[in-house]
Design an enzyme around this catalytic site. Structure first.
Site, PDB file in Angstrom:
ATOM      1  N   ILE A 186      22.951 -24.416  51.149  1.00 51.42           N
ATOM      2  CA  ILE A 186      23.886 -25.558  51.132  1.00 51.42           C
ATOM      3  C   ILE A 186      25.307 -25.010  51.095  1.00 51.42           C
ATOM      4  O   ILE A 186      25.632 -24.219  50.203  1.00 51.42           O
ATOM      5  CB  ILE A 186      23.672 -26.409  49.845  1.00 51.42           C
ATOM      6  CG1 ILE A 186      22.252 -26.988  49.819  1.00 51.42           C
ATOM      7  CG2 ILE A 186      24.710 -27.534  49.736  1.00 51.42           C
ATOM      8  CD1 ILE A 186      21.751 -27.216  48.415  1.00 51.42           C
ATOM      9  N   HIS A 187      26.120 -25.392  52.069  1.00 57.60           N
ATOM     10  CA  HIS A 187      27.524 -24.973  51.975  1.00 57.60           C
ATOM     11  C   HIS A 187      28.518 -25.896  52.676  1.00 57.60           C
ATOM     12  O   HIS A 187      29.721 -25.697  52.573  1.00 57.60           O
ATOM     13  CB  HIS A 187      27.711 -23.552  52.538  1.00 57.60           C
ATOM     14  CG  HIS A 187      27.722 -23.503  54.041  1.00 57.60           C
ATOM     15  ND1 HIS A 187      26.587 -23.503  54.802  1.00 57.60           N
ATOM     16  CD2 HIS A 187      28.755 -23.492  54.925  1.00 57.60           C
ATOM     17  CE1 HIS A 187      26.896 -23.472  56.089  1.00 57.60           C
ATOM     18  NE2 HIS A 187      28.212 -23.471  56.199  1.00 57.60           N
TER      19      HIS A 187
END
Ligand code: UD1
Ligand code: UDP
Length: 387
Positions: free
Chosen positions: A223-224
């Site tokens: 997740i980014h």
């Protein structure tokens, strides 16, 4: 083509995925075009932690950058502006035949602005991708870069068609310039890399043992995206559902965490969820891993849950179902062929996709990303048309 001397290309890299993508072209030059192409590599310094940058040069045998602008992190304007200043100076000094830009980061945009203003032809690798969501900084970067490029290499048929819809034309005769650009459906240099490093990944890494992970018994997550990390509601929804999946299915979720996410986890998750995540024996948050380690994780996971562009595709390359933590994707073929589903940051959609993939049989992973030789093809076209 230049008859005497080599064609000098100036490659801009900055963010993790660009370093990885650039490995494919550098390898193609080393193996097939050493006599014809001279590559000068400029690292903007957008990513700078050892595990976001240096690790890839060591592992993927990429030549170390000739220049590093060390711009570091910052607001979009300040970061991009520092890059433009630095890239322009180097372009004026090096006088390359062209600049090679990858993807859609601020480093890509800076290269496009600097080069187009001083009439250095732009080669855009990963052209034509569109999310049709201009609130993504990447959508702005890629549209602007495409529209000042001279040779545009799209990894997918959809990307190529997007360019035609935006006014680019097919079969136009040379000479090519940014007023008469040439568009290609070239295949994907990331696919080249995944094929090339696939076997090595399992031979050379110990990431599975190090983390007590067994084949087909864990989920890989990353997740980014800025809207996921910066919007507490989305970040809480995503971690809440990961926690649910891990606990209810007693399935390990391993999450190599991007520094952006790492820095915002404590701030943007509710105190209770943060504690739960940190103490859940099934959730393993680890620092960013190397590319070979990442491939080893991807090849051995049961399923991949991600908002990353690159990881979505690698899930497909390694024939793993993927839940995309975004409301749309530029890699729409993955969804259309049923191998990936859009989960957004929506618990119901993510759980539906998870339950579907748990039992889904005969998922199809047709060849969509070329023949593993996109980089060679790109080098050949540069030599034909750039001088
Ligand atoms: C950038 C790209 C994104 C790409 C991603 C790949 C833009 C606008 N975004 O997002 O398209 O998917 O890279 O990973 O170009 N940080 C560190 N150490 C580092 C790098 C970053 O701590 O080595 C932290 C900093 O707090 C920084 C934050 O991460 O402010 C975000 O970094 P930045 O490069 O601005 O954007 P990414 O989210 O990495
Ligand atoms: N990657 C990696 N280590 C990690 C996470 C990702 O090597 O800990 C690789 C991944 O395999 C892919 C690329 O980085 O090749 C994707 O980068 P990222 O997710 O940062 O950006 P995006 O592709 O979304 O722009």
């Amino acid at each position: 083509m230049i008859i005497t001397g080599k064609t000098k290309i100036l490659t801009i890299i900055g963010a993790r995925p660009q370093i990885i993508k650039a490995a494919a072209l550098s390898r193609a030059i080393k193996n097939n075009f050493q006599k014809e192409i001279l590559e000068v590599i400029v690292h903007t310094g957008q990513h700078y932690d050892e595990n976001m940058s240096k690790v890839f040069f060591d592992e993927l045998q990429i030549p170390h950058p000739d220049y590093n602008l060390n711009v570091g992190s910052g607001e979009h304007g300040k970061q991009t502006a520092s890059m433009i200043v630095g890239i322009e100076e180097i372009l004026l000094k090096e006088k390359p035949n062209c600049i090679v830009l990858y993807g859609d980061t601020n480093s890509t945009l800076a290269g496009a602005i600097a080069a187009s203003k001083i009439l250095v032809p732009i080669i855009h690798i990963e052209a034509g991708l569109r999310s049709f969501n201009k609130s993504m900084p990447e959508e702005i970067n890629r549209i602007m870069c495409d529209h000042v490029s001279t040779l545009l290499f799209s990894p997918t048929r959809t990307g190529y068609n997007n360019l035609l819809k935006e006014g680019f034309i097919e079969n136009n005769p040379p000479p090519y310039t940014f007023n008469n650009p040439k568009v290609y459906h070239s295949g994907d240099v990331m696919y080249d890399n995944s094929l090339y490093f696939s076997t090595l990944a399992e031979q050379k890494t110990t990431i599975l043992n190090d983390n007590n992970l067994q084949e087909s018994k864990f989920i890989l997550a990353t997740i980014h995206r800025n809207n996921n990390t910066d919007e507490p509601e989305r970040l809480n929804a995503i971690f809440n559902v990961l926690n649910k999946i891990a606990t209810e299915h007693k399935t390990k979720i391993v999450l190599p965490i991007h520094p952006r996410t790492s820095k915002l986890l404590h701030k943007n998750l509710s105190g209770e969820l943060y504690k739960t995540i940190k103490t859940n024996e099934y959730i393993k948050i680890i620092p960013p891993v190397s590319f070979l380690e990442m491939i080893a994780l991807e090849k051995n996971a049961t399923m991949i849950i991600t908002d990353s562009g690159g990881v979505q595709k690698e899930a497909y390359f390694f024939k793993k179902p993927c839940i995309i933590l975004r409301s749309e994707t530029e890699w729409i073929e993955l969804v259309n062929c049923g191998a990936a589903r859009i989960g957004d940051a929506d618990e119901t959609k993510i759980l539906e996709a998870f339950n579907y993939f748990l039992t889904a049989e005969d998922l199809k992973f047709n060849d969509l990303f070329g023949d593993g030789k996109a980089a060679e093809f790109i080098c050949g076209e540069i030599l034909k048309y750039i001088n």
